[in-house]
Design a protein around this motif. Structure first.
Motif, mmCIF file in Angstrom:
data_model
loop_
_atom_site.group_PDB
_atom_site.id
_atom_site.type_symbol
_atom_site.label_atom_id
_atom_site.label_comp_id
_atom_site.label_asym_id
_atom_site.label_seq_id
_atom_site.Cartn_x
_atom_site.Cartn_y
_atom_site.Cartn_z
ATOM 1 N N VAL A 194 0.376 1.271 -9.581
ATOM 2 C CA VAL A 194 1.682 1.143 -8.929
ATOM 3 C C VAL A 194 1.503 1.433 -7.436
ATOM 4 N N ILE A 195 2.086 0.572 -6.618
ATOM 5 C CA ILE A 195 1.967 0.733 -5.171
ATOM 6 C C ILE A 195 3.089 1.643 -4.672
ATOM 7 N N VAL A 196 2.691 2.684 -3.947
ATOM 8 C CA VAL A 196 3.629 3.718 -3.499
ATOM 9 C C VAL A 196 3.248 4.071 -2.059
ATOM 10 N N PRO A 197 4.216 4.417 -1.217
ATOM 11 C CA PRO A 197 3.821 4.819 0.136
ATOM 12 C C PRO A 197 3.044 6.134 0.104
ATOM 13 N N SER A 198 2.154 6.311 1.071
ATOM 14 C CA SER A 198 1.448 7.586 1.201
ATOM 15 C C SER A 198 2.305 8.563 1.998
ATOM 16 N N ARG A 222 -2.265 4.743 -11.990
ATOM 17 C CA ARG A 222 -3.031 4.953 -10.766
ATOM 18 C C ARG A 222 -2.165 4.625 -9.546
ATOM 19 N N PRO A 223 -1.937 5.623 -8.682
ATOM 20 C CA PRO A 223 -1.199 5.322 -7.458
ATOM 21 C C PRO A 223 -2.080 4.566 -6.460
ATOM 22 N N VAL A 224 -1.515 3.486 -5.923
ATOM 23 C CA VAL A 224 -2.215 2.745 -4.863
ATOM 24 C C VAL A 224 -1.370 2.938 -3.607
ATOM 25 N N PHE A 225 -1.949 3.601 -2.618
ATOM 26 C CA PHE A 225 -1.149 3.998 -1.462
ATOM 27 C C PHE A 225 -1.023 2.890 -0.432
ATOM 28 N N ALA A 226 0.220 2.628 -0.044
ATOM 29 C CA ALA A 226 0.496 1.616 0.968
ATOM 30 C C ALA A 226 0.832 2.302 2.283
ATOM 31 N N ASP A 227 0.603 1.587 3.350
ATOM 32 C CA ASP A 227 0.900 2.093 4.685
ATOM 33 C C ASP A 227 2.410 2.023 4.942
ATOM 34 N N CYS A 228 2.842 2.730 5.982
ATOM 35 C CA CYS A 228 4.262 2.669 6.336
ATOM 36 C C CYS A 228 4.452 1.862 7.621
ATOM 37 N N GLU A 229 5.700 1.508 7.884
ATOM 38 C CA GLU A 229 6.021 0.783 9.115
ATOM 39 C C GLU A 229 6.046 1.773 10.281
ATOM 40 N N ARG A 254 -4.132 -5.663 -11.631
ATOM 41 C CA ARG A 254 -3.715 -4.474 -12.391
ATOM 42 C C ARG A 254 -2.364 -3.919 -11.924
ATOM 43 N N THR A 255 -1.835 -4.466 -10.820
ATOM 44 C CA THR A 255 -0.571 -3.941 -10.291
ATOM 45 C C THR A 255 0.581 -4.296 -11.223
ATOM 46 N N THR A 256 1.428 -3.304 -11.525
ATOM 47 C CA THR A 256 2.566 -3.551 -12.415
ATOM 48 C C THR A 256 3.904 -3.281 -11.743
ATOM 49 N N ALA A 257 3.909 -2.477 -10.686
ATOM 50 C CA ALA A 257 5.194 -2.121 -10.070
ATOM 51 C C ALA A 257 4.997 -1.634 -8.639
ATOM 52 N N ILE A 258 6.117 -1.610 -7.920
ATOM 53 C CA ILE A 258 6.179 -1.018 -6.575
ATOM 54 C C ILE A 258 7.186 0.126 -6.640
ATOM 55 N N SER A 315 9.387 -9.944 -7.116
ATOM 56 C CA SER A 315 9.717 -11.031 -8.040
ATOM 57 C C SER A 315 8.660 -12.136 -7.983
ATOM 58 N N ARG A 316 8.091 -12.349 -6.794
ATOM 59 C CA ARG A 316 7.035 -13.349 -6.656
ATOM 60 C C ARG A 316 5.824 -12.983 -7.520
ATOM 61 N N SER A 317 5.493 -11.696 -7.596
ATOM 62 C CA SER A 317 4.298 -11.266 -8.328
ATOM 63 C C SER A 317 4.640 -10.692 -9.695
ATOM 64 N N ASP A 318 5.915 -10.832 -10.102
ATOM 65 C CA ASP A 318 6.357 -10.357 -11.408
ATOM 66 C C ASP A 318 6.093 -8.858 -11.590
ATOM 67 N N LEU A 319 6.498 -8.087 -10.584
ATOM 68 C CA LEU A 319 6.320 -6.630 -10.630
ATOM 69 C C LEU A 319 7.683 -5.956 -10.777
ATOM 70 N N LYS A 320 7.693 -4.802 -11.414
ATOM 71 C CA LYS A 320 8.914 -3.985 -11.418
ATOM 72 C C LYS A 320 9.062 -3.348 -10.035
ATOM 73 N N LEU A 321 10.304 -3.097 -9.663
ATOM 74 C CA LEU A 321 10.576 -2.461 -8.372
ATOM 75 C C LEU A 321 11.496 -1.258 -8.600
ATOM 76 N N ILE A 322 10.972 -0.076 -8.281
ATOM 77 C CA ILE A 322 11.716 1.172 -8.475
ATOM 78 C C ILE A 322 11.844 1.829 -7.108
ATOM 79 N N PHE A 323 12.932 2.545 -6.900
ATOM 80 C CA PHE A 323 13.057 3.303 -5.657
ATOM 81 C C PHE A 323 13.209 4.798 -5.932
ATOM 82 N N ASP A 324 12.415 5.580 -5.229
ATOM 83 C CA ASP A 324 12.628 7.024 -5.149
ATOM 84 C C ASP A 324 13.660 7.200 -4.042
ATOM 85 N N SER A 325 14.901 7.428 -4.443
ATOM 86 C CA SER A 325 16.014 7.495 -3.497
ATOM 87 C C SER A 325 16.488 8.928 -3.328
ATOM 88 N N ALA A 326 15.539 9.857 -3.493
ATOM 89 C CA ALA A 326 15.847 11.296 -3.440
ATOM 90 C C ALA A 326 16.697 11.666 -2.227
#
Ligand code: PLP
Length: 391
Positions: A89-93, A109-116, A134-138, A158-169
């Protein structure tokens, strides 16, 4: 120390010192009047008030379902479990550790993405680069309440058929182009812990339009059991107690004012500090509304002054600070083994993380205190050549 400015800080210090964080809670009478009836009935967990909180939130955000849980962390853990997500799952670092911990609890397995560089939120272009078979979600995060780029993330998912979840804490009350945070992706998860704006003591809220997911979450928070003593899925006890729900319901009417005050304070800090060399701030795009759960300045470290040193010098002047989020996840002990030296680097995350200094932001801070804090910062930054190195 500027003797003309210090009295404002000193006044706050009498009781007992200027605090980094100070939640405004609802009037005790409001909480008690809700809780008293429940207490008499003896049904003190996951009952009437929890249901009421869920329907108030679902209505407010215009989502089909809200499922209350014991925390944002448990909510995230259960969302991934209930959706059957595995692999990567791709998650920001650049986020709080709990975002990544929810993945580890699921063996993901967390895959860390960069931020803007401007919003400090997960960078959709970088997410796209890190998608593998192996990616299943963002897992996106609205950092400090600043809405992430949900449009691009939705398109990529949606293009890559991944789930999209938000940590909106951080983002209860944030809006993106007029649309409330809580309505994006497959699910969003809020936190109601005391450092957030809507406080339940402890608690989390999952919002989703997916009825199947909502049903599984209701089971999952109750050991996976919907009542038949034959669990539908592996769950845990992640129920919300009635007392926590009473706090959240009573706190709801305070939210609007809190967000307005947080925005005023953020504007004040920005106005009073933006001319300082090397100092920038998190950017909120277009007509998005951030809760400004937190406020940080970013200082480009130079030979004389780093973020660390600025924190130290402010501490000596009785101004408490924090560094959200330093170190970033890929440099933390429990996560570093998931980020290999051969992986794409995270230069923006490291730059942002290195320079952040969080300043006090809460409703009861007076304008006078904000001004006093800014005067101290200005004094340090503008006179840093005189400071020497006593650290
Ligand atoms: C606070 C926070 C959490 C954890 O929330 P809890 O309700 O304490 O579990 C998760 N993610 C982020 C980004 C947070 O800031």
């Amino acid at each position: 120390m500027n003797p003309l400015i210090m009295p404002a800080i000193a006044r706050e210090r009498q009781t007992p010192s200027l605090r980094f964080m100070q939640p405004t809670l609802p009037a005790w009478e409001d909480v008690a009047s809700l809780y008293r009836e429940v207490y008499k009935s003896g049904l003190i967990t996951n009952a009437e008030l929890v249901e009421r909180l869920e329907s108030v939130v679902a209505e407010r955000l215009r989502v089909k379902h809200c499922v209350a849980v014991s925390s944002c962390t448990s909510g995230l853990m259960l969302v991934f479990k209930a959706l059957g997500i595995a692999g990567e799952v791709i998650v920001p670092s650049f986020t709080f550790s709990a975002s990544g911990e929810a993945l580890l609890w699921n063996g993901i397995r967390p895959v860390f993405a960069d931020c803007e560089p401007d919003t400090w939120n997960i960078d959709p272009l970088d997410v796209a680069r890190r998608i593998t078979s192996r990616t299943t979600a963002i897992l996106g995060v609205h950092i400090h309440g600043n809405p992430a780029d949900t449009e691009s993330l939705t398109r990529i998912a949606s293009r890559s058929d991944l789930k999209l979840i938000f940590d909106s804490a951080h983002a209860f009350g944030s809006t993106q182009q007029g649309k409330p945070i809580g309505t994006f992706g497959d699910a969003e998860v809020f936190s109601l812990s005391p450092t957030k704006l809507l406080v339940a003591g402890e608690g989390g809220l999952v919002t989703t339009d997916d009825s199947f997911l909502a049903r599984r979450l209701r089971a999952a928070r109750n050991y996976g059991d919907l009542g038949g003593y034959d669990p539908e899925l592996q769950g845990l006890n992640a129920r919300m107690s009635e007392f926590n729900a009473a706090l959240a319901i009573s706190g709801m009417p305070l939210l609007k004012k809190k967000i307005i005050r947080h925005n005023e304070i953020a504007q004040m800090y920005t106005r009073l500090l933006s001319d300082l060399p090397g100092i920038t701030f998190q950017h909120v795009r277009g007509d998005n509304v951030s809760t400004y759960k937190d406020f940080s300045l970013h200082i480009v470290p130079n030979r004389k002054l780093s973020s660390d040193r600025l924190c130290y010098l402010l501490h000596k002047r009785s101004v408490p600070t924090q560094r959200y989020y330093y170190p970033p996840l890929h440099q933390q002990k429990i996560f570093s083994s998931y980020h290999h030296s051969t992986d794409l680097p995270l230069p923006v995350t490291e730059h942002v993380s290195e320079g952040v200094v969080n300043l006090p932001i809460y409703e009861s801070l007076s304008d006078q205190t904000i001004t006093a804090i800014c005067t101290e910062i200005r004094d340090i930054v503008l006179n840093d050549h005189q400071q020497g190195f006593e650290l």
